[in-house]
Design a protein around this motif. Structure first.
Motif, PDB file in Angstrom:
ATOM      1  N   ARG A   1      53.631  43.515  41.919  1.00 23.64           N
ATOM      2  CA  ARG A   1      52.191  43.717  41.673  1.00 23.64           C
ATOM      3  C   ARG A   1      51.920  43.905  40.183  1.00 23.64           C
ATOM      4  O   ARG A   1      50.966  43.337  39.643  1.00 23.64           O
ATOM      5  CB  ARG A   1      51.675  44.909  42.474  1.00 23.64           C
ATOM      6  CG  ARG A   1      51.651  44.653  43.964  1.00 23.64           C
ATOM      7  CD  ARG A   1      51.008  45.786  44.693  1.00 23.64           C
ATOM      8  NE  ARG A   1      51.741  47.032  44.466  1.00 23.64           N
ATOM      9  CZ  ARG A   1      52.309  47.745  45.422  1.00 23.64           C
ATOM     10  NH1 ARG A   1      52.233  47.376  46.665  1.00 23.64           N
ATOM     11  NH2 ARG A   1      52.946  48.860  45.122  1.00 23.64           N
ATOM     12  N   LYS A   2      52.762  44.675  39.523  1.00 21.88           N
ATOM     13  CA  LYS A   2      52.573  44.935  38.094  1.00 21.88           C
ATOM     14  C   LYS A   2      52.702  43.645  37.279  1.00 21.88           C
ATOM     15  O   LYS A   2      51.886  43.368  36.399  1.00 21.88           O
ATOM     16  CB  LYS A   2      53.586  45.976  37.611  1.00 21.88           C
ATOM     17  CG  LYS A   2      53.349  46.444  36.203  1.00 21.88           C
ATOM     18  CD  LYS A   2      54.275  47.576  35.841  1.00 21.88           C
ATOM     19  CE  LYS A   2      53.979  48.056  34.439  1.00 21.88           C
ATOM     20  NZ  LYS A   2      54.811  49.179  34.058  1.00 21.88           N
ATOM     21  N   ARG A   3      53.716  42.826  37.586  1.00 27.50           N
ATOM     22  CA  ARG A   3      53.888  41.557  36.870  1.00 27.50           C
ATOM     23  C   ARG A   3      52.721  40.612  37.151  1.00 27.50           C
ATOM     24  O   ARG A   3      52.262  39.896  36.262  1.00 27.50           O
ATOM     25  CB  ARG A   3      55.210  40.911  37.257  1.00 27.50           C
ATOM     26  CG  ARG A   3      56.413  41.575  36.592  1.00 27.50           C
ATOM     27  CD  ARG A   3      57.673  40.751  36.748  1.00 27.50           C
ATOM     28  NE  ARG A   3      58.036  40.530  38.137  1.00 27.50           N
ATOM     29  CZ  ARG A   3      58.904  41.253  38.837  1.00 27.50           C
ATOM     30  NH1 ARG A   3      59.521  42.258  38.251  1.00 27.50           N
ATOM     31  NH2 ARG A   3      59.173  40.970  40.100  1.00 27.50           N
ATOM     32  N   ALA A   4      52.237  40.622  38.392  1.00 24.61           N
ATOM     33  CA  ALA A   4      51.104  39.769  38.750  1.00 24.61           C
ATOM     34  C   ALA A   4      49.864  40.172  37.951  1.00 24.61           C
ATOM     35  O   ALA A   4      49.126  39.317  37.448  1.00 24.61           O
ATOM     36  CB  ALA A   4      50.831  39.850  40.247  1.00 24.61           C
ATOM     37  N   VAL A   5      49.624  41.471  37.812  1.00 25.10           N
ATOM     38  CA  VAL A   5      48.463  41.958  37.056  1.00 25.10           C
ATOM     39  C   VAL A   5      48.612  41.615  35.581  1.00 25.10           C
ATOM     40  O   VAL A   5      47.631  41.243  34.928  1.00 25.10           O
ATOM     41  CB  VAL A   5      48.262  43.481  37.280  1.00 25.10           C
ATOM     42  CG1 VAL A   5      47.238  44.052  36.309  1.00 25.10           C
ATOM     43  CG2 VAL A   5      47.846  43.752  38.719  1.00 25.10           C
TER      44      VAL A   5
ATOM     45  N   VAL B   1      49.608  34.722  47.006  1.00 29.12           N
ATOM     46  CA  VAL B   1      48.748  35.828  47.431  1.00 29.12           C
ATOM     47  C   VAL B   1      47.294  35.383  47.358  1.00 29.12           C
ATOM     48  O   VAL B   1      46.974  34.378  46.708  1.00 29.12           O
ATOM     49  CB  VAL B   1      48.941  37.091  46.556  1.00 29.12           C
ATOM     50  CG1 VAL B   1      50.364  37.595  46.647  1.00 29.12           C
ATOM     51  CG2 VAL B   1      48.554  36.838  45.121  1.00 29.12           C
ATOM     52  N   HIS B   2      46.416  36.137  47.989  1.00 29.05           N
ATOM     53  CA  HIS B   2      44.985  35.822  47.926  1.00 29.05           C
ATOM     54  C   HIS B   2      44.442  36.293  46.585  1.00 29.05           C
ATOM     55  O   HIS B   2      44.875  37.323  46.032  1.00 29.05           O
ATOM     56  CB  HIS B   2      44.241  36.498  49.076  1.00 29.05           C
ATOM     57  CG  HIS B   2      42.869  35.937  49.283  1.00 29.05           C
ATOM     58  ND1 HIS B   2      41.800  36.334  48.530  1.00 29.05           N
ATOM     59  CD2 HIS B   2      42.414  34.998  50.145  1.00 29.05           C
ATOM     60  CE1 HIS B   2      40.721  35.666  48.916  1.00 29.05           C
ATOM     61  NE2 HIS B   2      41.076  34.853  49.905  1.00 29.05           N
TER      62      HIS B   2
ATOM     63  N   TYR C   1      42.761  40.959  42.159  1.00 31.36           N
ATOM     64  CA  TYR C   1      41.727  41.844  41.601  1.00 31.36           C
ATOM     65  C   TYR C   1      41.888  43.270  42.131  1.00 31.36           C
ATOM     66  O   TYR C   1      41.691  44.247  41.406  1.00 31.36           O
ATOM     67  CB  TYR C   1      40.326  41.321  41.923  1.00 31.36           C
ATOM     68  CG  TYR C   1      39.987  40.035  41.211  1.00 31.36           C
ATOM     69  CD1 TYR C   1      39.977  39.967  39.826  1.00 31.36           C
ATOM     70  CD2 TYR C   1      39.663  38.890  41.922  1.00 31.36           C
ATOM     71  CE1 TYR C   1      39.660  38.791  39.171  1.00 31.36           C
ATOM     72  CE2 TYR C   1      39.338  37.706  41.280  1.00 31.36           C
ATOM     73  CZ  TYR C   1      39.344  37.665  39.900  1.00 31.36           C
ATOM     74  OH  TYR C   1      39.025  36.506  39.251  1.00 31.36           O
ATOM     75  N   HIS C   2      42.247  43.383  43.391  1.00 31.16           N
ATOM     76  CA  HIS C   2      42.461  44.705  43.998  1.00 31.16           C
ATOM     77  C   HIS C   2      43.605  45.427  43.284  1.00 31.16           C
ATOM     78  O   HIS C   2      43.485  46.603  42.926  1.00 31.16           O
ATOM     79  CB  HIS C   2      42.757  44.544  45.493  1.00 31.16           C
ATOM     80  CG  HIS C   2      43.078  45.826  46.179  1.00 31.16           C
ATOM     81  ND1 HIS C   2      42.115  46.774  46.462  1.00 31.16           N
ATOM     82  CD2 HIS C   2      44.248  46.328  46.627  1.00 31.16           C
ATOM     83  CE1 HIS C   2      42.686  47.803  47.063  1.00 31.16           C
ATOM     84  NE2 HIS C   2      43.981  47.558  47.177  1.00 31.16           N
ATOM     85  N   TRP C   3      44.713  44.719  43.067  1.00 35.11           N
ATOM     86  CA  TRP C   3      45.845  45.319  42.370  1.00 35.11           C
ATOM     87  C   TRP C   3      45.473  45.723  40.957  1.00 35.11           C
ATOM     88  O   TRP C   3      45.852  46.786  40.481  1.00 35.11           O
ATOM     89  CB  TRP C   3      47.018  44.351  42.328  1.00 35.11           C
ATOM     90  CG  TRP C   3      47.668  44.113  43.651  1.00 35.11           C
ATOM     91  CD1 TRP C   3      47.544  44.864  44.782  1.00 35.11           C
ATOM     92  CD2 TRP C   3      48.535  43.036  43.986  1.00 35.11           C
ATOM     93  NE1 TRP C   3      48.286  44.314  45.800  1.00 35.11           N
ATOM     94  CE2 TRP C   3      48.907  43.192  45.333  1.00 35.11           C
ATOM     95  CE3 TRP C   3      49.032  41.943  43.288  1.00 35.11           C
ATOM     96  CZ2 TRP C   3      49.769  42.303  45.982  1.00 35.11           C
ATOM     97  CZ3 TRP C   3      49.881  41.066  43.931  1.00 35.11           C
ATOM     98  CH2 TRP C   3      50.253  41.252  45.263  1.00 35.11           C
TER      99      TRP C   3
ATOM    100  N   GLU D   1      45.009  49.524  36.872  1.00 34.58           N
ATOM    101  CA  GLU D   1      44.300  49.785  35.612  1.00 34.58           C
ATOM    102  C   GLU D   1      42.964  50.426  35.936  1.00 34.58           C
ATOM    103  O   GLU D   1      41.956  49.742  36.033  1.00 34.58           O
ATOM    104  CB  GLU D   1      44.102  48.483  34.839  1.00 34.58           C
ATOM    105  CG  GLU D   1      45.390  47.831  34.445  1.00 34.58           C
ATOM    106  CD  GLU D   1      45.178  46.522  33.714  1.00 34.58           C
ATOM    107  OE1 GLU D   1      44.030  46.094  33.553  1.00 34.58           O
ATOM    108  OE2 GLU D   1      46.187  45.944  33.297  1.00 34.58           O
ATOM    109  N   PRO D   2      42.952  51.742  36.115  1.00 37.44           N
ATOM    110  CA  PRO D   2      41.695  52.400  36.479  1.00 37.44           C
ATOM    111  C   PRO D   2      40.626  52.195  35.425  1.00 37.44           C
ATOM    112  O   PRO D   2      40.910  52.043  34.244  1.00 37.44           O
ATOM    113  CB  PRO D   2      42.067  53.870  36.591  1.00 37.44           C
ATOM    114  CG  PRO D   2      43.462  54.000  36.148  1.00 37.44           C
ATOM    115  CD  PRO D   2      44.039  52.648  35.928  1.00 37.44           C
TER     116      PRO D   2
END
Length: 118
Positions: free
Chosen positions: A17-21, A39-40, A45-47, A52-53
């Protein structure tokens, strides 16, 4: 990038997830990235939202185009605020001029300029 299956649902590791973001930040075509990762698009965007708040009320820019559009919006908001201040200033000045004219007309005096003390 590693995927972990749990039951019938797909679960992705935190590293995935981190690499994808990270890739999402510099990506110009989010749909292509999502397809490439399997992935969708909404999941990316959700990740991003979870990893990243939002600190100042704005989501982090996803790419150069979004960043440019956000800058344009900020500039337009600033220009609109400047124009509003100008309009308020001139509205107040007009009200003062009209008030002076009305007070001069009611007293029967003719409008004149003030004399200087020199």
């Amino acid at each position: 990038m590693a995927k972990k299956r749990v039951g019938g649902n797909q679960r992705y590791t935190a590293a995935f997830r981190k690499r994808a973001v990270e890739r999402l930040k510099s990506c110009d075509n989010v749909s292509a990235l999502a397809e490439q990762l399997g992935v969708h698009r909404r999941l990316l965007y959700h990740w991003r939202g979870r990893l990243e708040p939002i600190d100042d009320g704005q989501a982090p820019p996803e790419n150069g185009k979004e960043r440019e559009l956000r800058q344009q919006i900020a500039n337009l908001k600033r220009l609109l605020a400047d124009k509003s201040l100008e309009a308020d200033f001139f509205k107040g000045a007009l009200q003062k001029v009209e008030a002076r004219r009305q007070s001069n007309n009611q007293a029967g005096e003719t409008a004149s300029t003030t004399k200087s003390g020199s």
